[in-house]
Design a protein around this motif. Structure first.
Motif, short mmCIF file in Angstrom:
data_model
loop_
_atom_site.label_atom_id
_atom_site.label_comp_id
_atom_site.label_asym_id
_atom_site.label_seq_id
_atom_site.Cartn_x
_atom_site.Cartn_y
_atom_site.Cartn_z
N ASN A 76 1.97 3.43 -6.17
CA ASN A 76 2.39 4.11 -4.94
C ASN A 76 1.35 3.93 -3.84
O ASN A 76 1.70 3.72 -2.68
CB ASN A 76 2.64 5.59 -5.21
N ASP A 77 0.06 4.01 -4.21
CA ASP A 77 -1.00 3.79 -3.23
C ASP A 77 -0.98 2.36 -2.70
O ASP A 77 -1.20 2.12 -1.52
CB ASP A 77 -2.38 4.09 -3.85
N ILE A 78 -0.69 1.41 -3.60
CA ILE A 78 -0.61 0.00 -3.18
C ILE A 78 0.53 -0.17 -2.17
O ILE A 78 0.37 -0.82 -1.14
CB ILE A 78 -0.42 -0.92 -4.40
N ASP A 79 1.68 0.45 -2.45
CA ASP A 79 2.81 0.37 -1.50
C ASP A 79 2.42 0.92 -0.15
O ASP A 79 2.79 0.37 0.89
CB ASP A 79 4.03 1.11 -2.04
N ALA A 80 1.66 2.02 -0.15
CA ALA A 80 1.24 2.64 1.11
C ALA A 80 0.27 1.76 1.89
O ALA A 80 0.27 1.78 3.13
CB ALA A 80 0.61 4.01 0.83
N CYS A 81 -0.54 0.98 1.18
CA CYS A 81 -1.54 0.12 1.83
C CYS A 81 -1.03 -1.28 2.12
O CYS A 81 -1.71 -2.05 2.81
CB CYS A 81 -2.79 0.01 0.94
N TRP A 82 0.12 -1.64 1.56
CA TRP A 82 0.61 -3.01 1.65
C TRP A 82 0.69 -3.47 3.10
O TRP A 82 1.21 -2.76 3.95
CB TRP A 82 1.98 -3.12 0.98
N GLY A 83 0.18 -4.64 3.37
CA GLY A 83 0.22 -5.20 4.72
C GLY A 83 -0.96 -4.80 5.58
O GLY A 83 -1.04 -5.18 6.75
N ALA A 84 -1.90 -4.03 5.02
CA ALA A 84 -3.08 -3.62 5.79
C ALA A 84 -3.90 -4.85 6.16
O ALA A 84 -4.00 -5.80 5.38
CB ALA A 84 -3.92 -2.64 4.98
#
Length: 127
Positions: A17-25
């Protein structure tokens, strides 16, 4: 940036879930750095939790079935990626080969290494 080791399936889900939130940073940003660390931790946990024994019998359809049975993906998700339920069914039943475009879509959406999907495998032709 508070990041902890991944020791349980619950920790794993939270990290995803954290990866999804950071994706594209943006690379080099604090969120981008967090993404890199989380990806490394998830990769290490998944290799330990669900080791993939690659031998001569291991093929891309095994990878897809593993993703569906063990990683929480569904055949309906695969159908959405590939454009139809019948196409997903044909792939999983080995009646149709994966194309480069399909491999790219699956790899990107399910975060599966394309290397695992480009191996040659048996296709069963209809009699």
């Amino acid at each position: 940036m508070e990041i902890r080791p991944i020791r349980t399936d619950e920790d794993h889900r939270a990290a995803l879930n954290d990866i999804d939130a950071c994706w594209g940073a943006p690379e080099g940003s604090e969120e981008g750095e967090r993404l890199d660390v989380l990806l490394a931790l998830v990769d290490a946990y998944e290799e330990k939790r669900w080791p993939i024994d690659i031998d001569e019998n291991f093929d891309p359809i095994d990878v897809l079935n593993h993703a569906i049975e063990e990683l929480g993906h569904t055949q309906a998700e695969l159908a959405e990626l590939l454009g139809s339920r019948s196409r997903a069914s044909e792939i999983l039943s080995r009646r149709r080969a994966l194309t480069v475009e399909m491999i790219h879509k699956i790899s990107k959406a399910w975060k599966i290494s394309a290397d695992l999907l480009v191996r040659p495998y048996r296709i069963d032709h209809a009699a």
